[in-house]
Design an enzyme around this catalytic site. Structure first.
Site, PDB file in Angstrom:
ATOM      1  N   ASN A   7      12.216  50.714  -0.911  1.00 19.17           N
ATOM      2  CA  ASN A   7      13.280  51.720  -0.879  1.00 19.17           C
ATOM      3  C   ASN A   7      13.443  52.095   0.594  1.00 19.17           C
ATOM      4  OD1 ASN A   7      14.905  53.927  -1.077  1.00 19.17           O
ATOM      5  ND2 ASN A   7      13.620  55.036  -2.553  1.00 19.17           N
ATOM      6  N   ARG A  98      15.767  48.782  -3.800  1.00 17.09           N
ATOM      7  CA  ARG A  98      16.678  49.804  -4.290  1.00 17.09           C
ATOM      8  C   ARG A  98      17.894  49.807  -3.366  1.00 17.09           C
ATOM      9  NH1 ARG A  98      16.261  56.292  -3.675  1.00 17.09           N
ATOM     10  NH2 ARG A  98      18.110  56.751  -4.895  1.00 17.09           N
ATOM     11  N   HIS A 188      21.106  57.733  -9.025  1.00 14.90           N
ATOM     12  CA  HIS A 188      19.841  57.902  -9.778  1.00 14.90           C
ATOM     13  C   HIS A 188      19.835  57.062 -11.060  1.00 14.90           C
ATOM     14  CE1 HIS A 188      18.916  62.213  -8.077  1.00 14.90           C
ATOM     15  NE2 HIS A 188      18.363  61.275  -7.343  1.00 14.90           N
ATOM     16  N   ARG A 249      21.662  69.950  -0.878  1.00 16.08           N
ATOM     17  CA  ARG A 249      23.074  69.694  -1.197  1.00 16.08           C
ATOM     18  C   ARG A 249      23.619  70.781  -2.113  1.00 16.08           C
ATOM     19  NH1 ARG A 249      21.626  64.017  -3.044  1.00 16.08           N
ATOM     20  NH2 ARG A 249      21.438  62.812  -1.128  1.00 16.08           N
ATOM     21  N   GLU A 395      11.000  54.641 -11.021  1.00 14.93           N
ATOM     22  CA  GLU A 395      12.055  53.713 -10.603  1.00 14.93           C
ATOM     23  C   GLU A 395      11.467  52.405 -10.079  1.00 14.93           C
ATOM     24  OE1 GLU A 395      15.239  56.377  -8.484  1.00 14.93           O
ATOM     25  OE2 GLU A 395      13.342  57.419  -8.635  1.00 14.93           O
TER      26      GLU A 395
END
Ligand code: ADP
Length: 414
Positions: A7, A98, A188, A249, A395
């Site tokens: 990632n 990813r 996601h 965010r 993940e």
């Protein structure tokens, strides 16, 4: 097969080395051989490495770019002292990456060739912060391991390709979608897909009969409505900025605010966008931190008003989305929590579910308190409808398994 899962960010990289194959899928015996993360690539980089379940090793090293970083990781892994059970890079069968944005083109995981690289390059417009770093990671692995080692791209957006038009189109002139592909993509995806898969595995239910509201609450946060194994709505949008309140965010807001802030504060639109991405959310409201753990401690120890406010707004927004997705799905079998906050903060889970009692949601305080630190299971009472679960996301495992399947030419069922 040993699979290197990566990632890659612009100045950071997380990796795992996972031994997996079809037989291990069946009994969940995939093995994590190594794990690590590196930050501040480009200067004196800071790394943490761990072999299997061993003690973490921390240190710093001058790593000028992603290629040097990949070389550094591999020389640690294959070194005699690391404790990782491989002696040479030849024992790494494939790499899985990813990749944040697959646009409308990539709807499942794919083997990386020149055409795929060009396709990922073409989506840079849609993900200018993420996709270039992902590409650098792919190039770095190719140049270190050689073109003979297959690489696979697993897209954050792919799971959401099943969204119906009513969920992915914004109510703006349709020509903007046609001309510039302005739509909800959702992110996601690998996490929501893993959570739904794991829920079915734990409950022995089939893909067709399950409806879920999954909540990935980490530094980034998103909700997803899943029916028949497919994503039918999700809270992140054209970019990961939309939806829930996150660490830094803002999530949803009135778009007219952008120009207003720009004028009042003398900022460019790009600066306002950066403010909404990096200085808002939990950090912006509290003025303290983007870390939910610290906010909970501030609220409890010092009764800090703005820490409490940040937690309130965070939980309220999640509850609104749960309500919206229950309506969108026509009810659900379970609400499932995951991500750093979802897996570790019983107080936040409780707050989110507060006020849903009318619906039949009942959180069991003891079960809720006990499910932290990676423990999976039900936190609702046996009678709670929908059920309430914590399912730690993984993940990397899904990326490793997708990589194995793609390398062996086996269709990946989402
Ligand atoms: P990312 O989205 O970057 O993968 P994680 O899923 O690891 O992040 O989530 C990170 C967030 O999880 C942290 O910012 C922190 O707020 C939260 N978190 C981790 N542990 C706890 C805890 N024990 N209590 C509350 N929040 C926690």
């Amino acid at each position: 097969m040993n699979i290197l899962v990566l990632n890659v960010g612009s100045s950071s990289l997380k990796f795992q080395l996972i031994a997996t194959d079809e037989e291990r899928f069946a009994d969940n015996s995939d093995t994590r051989l190594a794990w690590g993360q590196i930050e501040r690539i480009g200067g004196e980089a800071v790394y943490t490495f761990r072999a299997g379940d061993g003690e973490p090793v921390k240190g710093t090293a001058p790593l000028r770019d992603h290629r040097a970083t990949v070389e550094f990781i591999l020389s640690w892994m294959t070194g005699a002292e690391s404790g990782v059970p491989i002696d040479s890079v030849a024992e790494i069968g494939a790499a899985g990456h990813r990749v944040v944005h697959g646009g409308e083109r990539f709807v499942r995981s794919v083997g990386i060739d020149d055409a795929v690289l060009r396709g990922i390059e073409e989506t840079i417009d849609l993900a200018p912060l993420h996709n270039p770093a992902n590409l650098r990671g792919i190039q770095a692995v190719r140049s270190v391991l050689g073109p003979g080692v297959p690489q696979v791209a697993v897209f954050d957006t792919a799971f959401h390709h099943t969204l119906p038009e009513q969920a992915y189109l914004y109510a703006i002139p349709y020509s903007l979608y046609r001309r510039h592909r302005v739509r909800r993509y959702g992110f996601h995806g690998t996490s929501h897909r893993f959570i739904a898969y794991r829920y079915r595995q734990l409950t022995g239910r089939s893909r067709e009969e399950v409806r879920l509201v999954t909540l990935h609450l980490g530094n980034g946060c998103s909700a997803c409505a899943i029916a028949g194994g497919e994503s039918v709505d999700t809270s992140m949008g054209f970019t990961p900025l939309e939806g829930l309140v996150m660490g830094t965010r803002s999530g949803d807001l009135d778009p007219a605010i952008l120009d207003y802030i720009a004028q009042k504060e003398g900022l460019s639109l790009a600066e306002v966008e950066s403010l909404l991405n990096k200085q808002s959310g939990l950090l912006g409201i509290s003025g303290l931190t983007n870390d939910m753990r610290e906010l909970l401690a501030e609220a409890e120890q010092f009764d800090d008003r703005r820490a409490r406010l940040a937690i309130d707004i965070f939980c309220y927004r999640v509850r609104k989305y749960v309500g919206a997705y229950l309506a969108a799905l026509g009810g659900a079998d379970a609400i499932v929590f995951a991500g750093g906050i979802g897996e570790n903060a019983p107080a936040v889970r409780e707050r989110i579910c507060q006020g849903l009692e009318w619906l039949g949601v009942r959180v069991d305080p003891e079960r809720n308190a006990a499910h932290v630190g990676g423990r999976e299971g039900r936190i609702g009472t046996d009678a709670s409808r929908p059920e309430v679960w914590v399912i730690p996301t993984d993940e990397e495992l899904l990326i490793a398994r997708d990589t194995w399947r793609v390398v062996h030419g086996i269709e990946t069922r989402y």
